[in-house]
Design a protein around this motif. Structure first.
Motif, mmCIF file in Angstrom:
data_model
loop_
_atom_site.group_PDB
_atom_site.id
_atom_site.type_symbol
_atom_site.label_atom_id
_atom_site.label_comp_id
_atom_site.label_asym_id
_atom_site.label_seq_id
_atom_site.Cartn_x
_atom_site.Cartn_y
_atom_site.Cartn_z
ATOM 1 N N VAL A 135 -1.342 5.642 -7.841
ATOM 2 C CA VAL A 135 -3.069 5.775 -8.471
ATOM 3 C C VAL A 135 -2.470 4.694 -8.827
ATOM 4 C CG1 VAL A 135 -3.746 6.147 -10.689
ATOM 5 C CG2 VAL A 135 -2.652 7.655 -9.571
ATOM 6 N N ASN A 136 -1.282 3.468 -8.680
ATOM 7 C CA ASN A 136 -2.022 2.348 -8.723
ATOM 8 C C ASN A 136 -2.113 1.419 -7.684
ATOM 9 O OD1 ASN A 136 -0.732 2.115 -11.673
ATOM 10 N ND2 ASN A 136 2.055 2.531 -11.060
ATOM 11 N N SER A 137 -1.677 2.458 -6.803
ATOM 12 C CA SER A 137 -1.518 2.002 -5.497
ATOM 13 C C SER A 137 -3.380 1.996 -5.209
ATOM 14 C CB SER A 137 -1.089 2.420 -4.315
ATOM 15 O OG SER A 137 -1.285 1.935 -2.570
ATOM 16 N N TYR A 138 -3.711 3.061 -4.976
ATOM 17 C CA TYR A 138 -4.839 3.523 -4.937
ATOM 18 C C TYR A 138 -6.165 2.506 -5.753
ATOM 19 C CZ TYR A 138 -4.839 8.356 -2.800
ATOM 20 O OH TYR A 138 -4.685 8.991 -1.322
ATOM 21 N N CYS A 139 -5.538 2.098 -7.388
ATOM 22 C CA CYS A 139 -6.480 1.252 -7.843
ATOM 23 C C CYS A 139 -6.333 -0.084 -7.034
ATOM 24 C CB CYS A 139 -5.069 1.532 -9.620
ATOM 25 S SG CYS A 139 -6.238 -0.262 -10.888
ATOM 26 N N TYR A 140 -4.999 -0.362 -7.124
ATOM 27 C CA TYR A 140 -5.424 -2.441 -6.793
ATOM 28 C C TYR A 140 -5.960 -2.094 -5.566
ATOM 29 C CZ TYR A 140 -3.511 -6.392 -4.771
ATOM 30 O OH TYR A 140 -3.452 -8.042 -4.530
ATOM 31 N N HIS A 141 -5.999 -1.664 -4.966
ATOM 32 C CA HIS A 141 -6.889 -1.635 -3.216
ATOM 33 C C HIS A 141 -8.238 -1.336 -3.197
ATOM 34 C CE1 HIS A 141 -2.729 -3.016 -0.390
ATOM 35 N NE2 HIS A 141 -2.681 -1.986 -1.734
ATOM 36 N N ASN A 160 0.835 -1.058 0.138
ATOM 37 C CA ASN A 160 0.078 0.119 0.168
ATOM 38 C C ASN A 160 0.864 1.556 0.227
ATOM 39 O OD1 ASN A 160 -1.494 2.281 1.397
ATOM 40 N ND2 ASN A 160 -3.489 0.442 1.681
ATOM 41 N N ARG A 161 0.762 1.593 -0.937
ATOM 42 C CA ARG A 161 1.739 3.080 -1.195
ATOM 43 C C ARG A 161 1.095 4.179 -0.668
ATOM 44 N NH1 ARG A 161 6.385 1.499 -3.834
ATOM 45 N NH2 ARG A 161 7.055 3.282 -2.926
ATOM 46 N N LEU A 190 -10.944 6.011 -10.503
ATOM 47 C CA LEU A 190 -11.455 6.407 -9.303
ATOM 48 C C LEU A 190 -9.705 6.712 -8.426
ATOM 49 C CD1 LEU A 190 -14.232 4.062 -8.162
ATOM 50 C CD2 LEU A 190 -14.020 6.049 -8.128
ATOM 51 N N GLY A 191 -8.677 5.473 -8.830
ATOM 52 C CA GLY A 191 -6.940 6.270 -8.404
ATOM 53 C C GLY A 191 -6.893 7.350 -8.520
#
Length: 403
Positions: free
Chosen positions: A379-385, A91-92, A220-221
């Motif tokens: 954004v990758n972190s938001y997207c994944y989680h 989680n970044r 959304l991210g």
């Protein structure tokens, strides 16, 4: 002063000087160790690792090479030792609790045999000093890392291994969050934590993103990072609204949506004045399409589509830097495609292209793209989680063994 008193005084001064020298040496050594250790690693003080840990594992380099060459290869080593993480990927974007579970299908596990590496450095001592085992039996060991922080601006390569007789038997990487700009399946959003977002807005994003064959979780991210879901957000570059489309980017959007209004005051007025006018409602969704929630989502997607076409058109350049990418189709499925789109959304496609030409595969490390690197990771972190199933909910220490 007689001879006896003189000798006593000399002895006293000698002891005092010895103590002072020893204290100075100890202080100097502490400062030296601290300076050598550099910043703290995510698990605690680097000084502990500098003193206690060694990196002379004969097969570590070979294992790491296999991990680096096989992006989707989660682990290397014996099948009898497994290592799991929860959450499964880093989680970044926020501070969180991480659980690390080591399990064995054969033989008793020993906590002393667990090794942790951060950015190639052995940090096992600081990890074990600051984080405790919360569950242990013969076949399982579970660590809980409280309030782990992995800032998006920093490189964070974490590997957990299990050694036996000075040789690593298993090595697992705690992967960075991944995100793909497109997906064959319709992705549903499971959570928008730490943001409290209305279901109706999530449904709007899912609907519009799926129309454009774009991952709604990525969009959304992007909104989370751009505006924090504040539809009246104004950046210092005078990008406004949920998706923070700038005046320059807006030109690509209104080519398709030519009836959408753009408030010309935004380009002419200073940032502070624009921010005040937006916040007070003097500039609103009637004056500028970017302040309409639905149009901001659609417009953000339209600009993403422009960036997709831009990078498809530069496929020869991509292939020159990344020879393993054989076709445009495989490129579009890659994490690289997503990262180039996100970097371009943040810093402009021409700047990203210039750094790709200059630095090839190291373009993300460019000094001119420092903000973009942070942006990509978040954004990758938001997207994944956002797209992960949260059915497990809160994990209690007495339930951790069931991870």
């Amino acid at each position: 002063m007689n001879a006896s008193k003189k000798q006593t005084f000399i002895n006293y001064m000698a002891r005092a000087l010895t103590r002072a020298c020893f204290s100075a040496l100890l202080l100097g050594a502490t400062v030296l160790l601290s300076s050598c250790a550099g910043p703290m690693n995510p698990f605690g003080s680097d000084t502990l690792s500098l003193i206690n840990d060694r990196d002379d594992f004969e097969n570590l380099q070979a294992f790491t090479k296999i991990l680096d060459e096989h992006i989707n290869f989660d682990n290397v080593g014996t099948s009898t030792i497994g290592i799991e993480f929860f959450p499964k990927k880093q989680n970044r974007h926020s501070i969180y609790d991480l659980y690390v579970k080591i399990n064995s299908t054969r033989g008793k596990l020993n906590p002393d045999n667990i090794v942790i590496f951060w950015n190639g450095k052995n940090v096992t001592s600081s990890f074990k000093h600051n984080n405790k085992v919360i569950f242990q039996d013969e076949k399982n060991i579970i660590y809980k890392i409280n309030r782990l922080s992995l800032p998006a601006r920093l490189t964070t390569d974490i590997k957990v291994g299990y050694q036996y007789r000075g040789e690593i038997r298993s090595l697992y990487r705690y992967e960075e969050p991944s995100c793909r700009q497109a997906s064959k399946e319709k992705i549903k959003i499971s959570s928008t934590d730490p943001f409290n977002v209305k279901d109706s807005f999530i449904e709007l994003v899912e609907k519009e993103a799926n129309k454009e064959k774009t991952n709604p979780s990525m969009l959304l991210g992007l909104i989370a990072q751009e505006s924090g879901f504040n539809y009246r957000s104004v950046s210092s570059a005078k990008a406004i609204g949920l998706t923070q489309v700038t005046d320059a980017a807006s030109q690509h959007v209104i080519k398709k949506h030519d009836k959408w209004k753009v408030d010309k005051r935004i380009e002419k007025l200073p940032y502070g004045v624009v921010k005040f006018l937006v916040r007070t409602g003097k500039i609103n969704y009637k004056n500028d399409w970017r302040l309409n929630k639905k149009k901001s989502v659609i417009g953000g997607l339209e600009y993403i589509n422009y960036l997709k076409k831009y990078w498809r058109g530069n496929f020869d350049l991509i292939q020159k830097s990344y020879p393993k990418i054989k076709t445009v189709k495989s490129f579009e499925k890659s994490q690289l495609f997503t990262d180039l789109i996100l970097a371009s959304y943040n810093s402009g496609p021409f700047r990203v292209k210039s750094q790709l030409i200059k630095l090839s595969t190291n373009w993300r490390q460019s000094d001119r793209l420092k903000e973009a690197k942070n942006y990509i990771n978040k954004v990758n972190s938001y997207c994944y989680h956002f797209s992960q199933n949260q059915e497990q909910g809160e994990i209690h220490e007495d339930q951790a063994v069931n991870l």
